[in-house]
Design a protein around this motif. Structure first.
Motif, mmCIF file in Angstrom:
data_model
loop_
_atom_site.group_PDB
_atom_site.id
_atom_site.type_symbol
_atom_site.label_atom_id
_atom_site.label_comp_id
_atom_site.label_asym_id
_atom_site.label_seq_id
_atom_site.Cartn_x
_atom_site.Cartn_y
_atom_site.Cartn_z
ATOM 1 N N LEU A 290 20.187 43.006 29.790
ATOM 2 C CA LEU A 290 19.485 44.219 30.222
ATOM 3 C C LEU A 290 20.204 44.873 31.391
ATOM 4 O O LEU A 290 20.428 46.091 31.399
ATOM 5 N N ALA A 291 20.582 44.052 32.382
ATOM 6 C CA ALA A 291 21.259 44.598 33.564
ATOM 7 C C ALA A 291 22.623 45.182 33.192
ATOM 8 O O ALA A 291 22.977 46.295 33.610
ATOM 9 N N LEU A 292 23.385 44.450 32.396
ATOM 10 C CA LEU A 292 24.724 44.914 32.034
ATOM 11 C C LEU A 292 24.661 46.146 31.145
ATOM 12 O O LEU A 292 25.418 47.112 31.337
ATOM 13 N N SER A 293 23.742 46.150 30.162
ATOM 14 C CA SER A 293 23.611 47.298 29.258
ATOM 15 C C SER A 293 23.166 48.545 30.008
ATOM 16 O O SER A 293 23.645 49.651 29.741
ATOM 17 N N ALA A 294 22.245 48.360 30.941
ATOM 18 C CA ALA A 294 21.776 49.505 31.730
ATOM 19 C C ALA A 294 22.915 50.077 32.574
ATOM 20 O O ALA A 294 23.065 51.301 32.682
ATOM 21 N N GLY A 295 23.718 49.178 33.171
ATOM 22 C CA GLY A 295 24.835 49.652 33.979
ATOM 23 C C GLY A 295 25.871 50.396 33.164
ATOM 24 O O GLY A 295 26.334 51.478 33.558
ATOM 25 N N GLY B 226 25.380 51.760 30.218
ATOM 26 C CA GLY B 226 24.752 52.972 29.697
ATOM 27 C C GLY B 226 24.747 54.096 30.712
ATOM 28 O O GLY B 226 24.994 55.256 30.387
ATOM 29 N N TRP B 227 24.475 53.747 31.975
ATOM 30 C CA TRP B 227 24.470 54.760 33.038
ATOM 31 C C TRP B 227 25.861 55.354 33.223
ATOM 32 O O TRP B 227 26.016 56.574 33.351
ATOM 33 N N SER C 82 29.422 60.227 27.461
ATOM 34 C CA SER C 82 29.648 59.535 26.193
ATOM 35 C C SER C 82 28.331 59.240 25.496
ATOM 36 O O SER C 82 28.297 59.034 24.282
ATOM 37 N N LEU C 83 27.226 59.207 26.269
ATOM 38 C CA LEU C 83 25.891 58.958 25.732
ATOM 39 C C LEU C 83 24.921 60.013 26.247
ATOM 40 O O LEU C 83 25.034 60.466 27.392
ATOM 41 N N SER C 84 23.965 60.390 25.403
ATOM 42 C CA SER C 84 22.850 61.209 25.858
ATOM 43 C C SER C 84 21.816 60.281 26.499
ATOM 44 O O SER C 84 21.972 59.061 26.508
ATOM 45 N N ARG C 85 20.727 60.837 27.020
ATOM 46 C CA ARG C 85 19.685 59.988 27.604
ATOM 47 C C ARG C 85 19.091 59.059 26.535
ATOM 48 O O ARG C 85 18.831 57.882 26.799
ATOM 49 N N GLY C 86 18.872 59.612 25.348
ATOM 50 C CA GLY C 86 18.386 58.772 24.263
ATOM 51 C C GLY C 86 19.403 57.720 23.868
ATOM 52 O O GLY C 86 19.042 56.596 23.509
ATOM 53 N N GLY C 87 20.674 58.078 23.924
ATOM 54 C CA GLY C 87 21.729 57.127 23.610
ATOM 55 C C GLY C 87 21.761 55.973 24.593
ATOM 56 O O GLY C 87 22.036 54.820 24.219
ATOM 57 N N VAL C 88 21.467 56.261 25.859
ATOM 58 C CA VAL C 88 21.402 55.204 26.868
ATOM 59 C C VAL C 88 20.289 54.220 26.516
ATOM 60 O O VAL C 88 20.465 52.992 26.579
#
Length: 288
Positions: A13-18, A20-21, A28-34
């Motif tokens: 969760l921590a790594l994916s959130a980082g 994604g941000w 490279s990602l939209s908010r939904g993509g994050v």
């Protein structure tokens, strides 16, 4: 829930959130993509283990970098694609949802003590992820080919660059390389014993790499077959061109040229990843 899985879920969760941000900041990602990346990354790390989760990161990082490759030359093709290089929630699930689901299934099979099923599901997971990586590499690198693509269902027919179902030698080679990278990454990381379980039931290094490469290539080719037959393709009357976009910028729907309206590019990617997973699972079964 076993403490090891809970710990990996928190780390994922921590790594994916980082990540994604950072991807959102780099567009490279939209908010939904994050959100999609966080859900998939957490599941992959938590249930698939560190080797699986880091293989997912390899897919995301390489595909994001390749989307920036020679943007000027590929800009003219963007009008043909339903979505741009900035992935949204649907694209995230389409590319990683099958792999995440199979990672959860593999963890459940492992908890039940079924090593054979665990190995099959792990290879299926890699096949799904290798398909997504191979297909992305084929799209991004194949777009730079100096030879015109040929329709996969009618190879004697040349089509315009960016046409759904069109393939090139360069794109096919890129799909092979992208799929193999996933297998090599998983094998290399598994060898470091990063996961408490070891996931040795996935099979030998040769089996895992073969499952990823053959499954990934098969899935990428199936993606092209769906793109040439079932995917909804529309005609833009103003530009007199075919496009994956169902509507104009003002919301006016385009007439359907071929395929099914519900078969969007996201569905094509998701079904292709399932096909790649199935081929990879068969290779693991054949290796027993």
């Amino acid at each position: 829930m076993p403490p090891a899985i809970l710990l990996r879920l928190c780390a994922g969760l921590a790594l994916s959130a980082g990540i994604g941000w950072l991807a959102w900041r780099r567009q490279s990602l939209s908010r939904g993509g994050v959100l999609g990346a966080i859900l998939i990354g957490t599941a992959m790390f938590g249930f698939g283990g560190l080797a699986s989760g880091l293989s997912l990161i390899v897919f995301f990082v390489t595909s994001s970098l390749l989307s920036r490759l020679n943007e000027g030359r590929k800009r003219d093709l963007q009008e043909k694609y339903a979505k741009g290089s900035r992935r949204d929630f649907g694209q995230a699930l389409a590319n990683g949802g099958a792999a995440a689901g199979l990672a959860v299934a593999a963890a459940l099979a492992h908890a039940a003590g079924d090593g054979q099923l665990t190995g099959v599901l792990l290879c299926a997971m890699l096949g799904a992820l290798a398909t997504s990586n191979g297909d992305t590499w084929a799209t991004e690198i194949g777009a730079l080919s100096r030879t015109r693509p040929r329709l996969i269902t009618r190879p004697w027919r040349q089509v315009a660059p960016g046409t759904s179902g069109g393939v090139t030698g360069l794109g096919t080679a890129a799909a092979l390389a992208g799929a193999m990278l996933i297998g090599l990454t998983f094998v290399g990381l598994r060898g470091l014993n990063l996961d408490p379980e070891g996931w040795q039931s996935a099979g030998s290094a040769l089996t895992v790499i073969a499952a990823a490469e053959v499954g990934g290539l098969a899935g990428a080719l199936f993606d092209s077959v769906l793109g040439a037959t079932a995917q909804g393709i529309y005609r833009d009357p103003a530009r007199d061109m075919l496009t994956e976009k169902a509507c104009a910028t003002d919301g006016q729907p385009y007439p359907l040229a071929r395929g099914w309206r519900w078969m969007s590019n996201d569905w094509v990617n998701f079904l292709a990843s399932l096909a790649g997973a199935g081929v990879a699972a068969l290779i693991r079964l054949a290796a027993v």
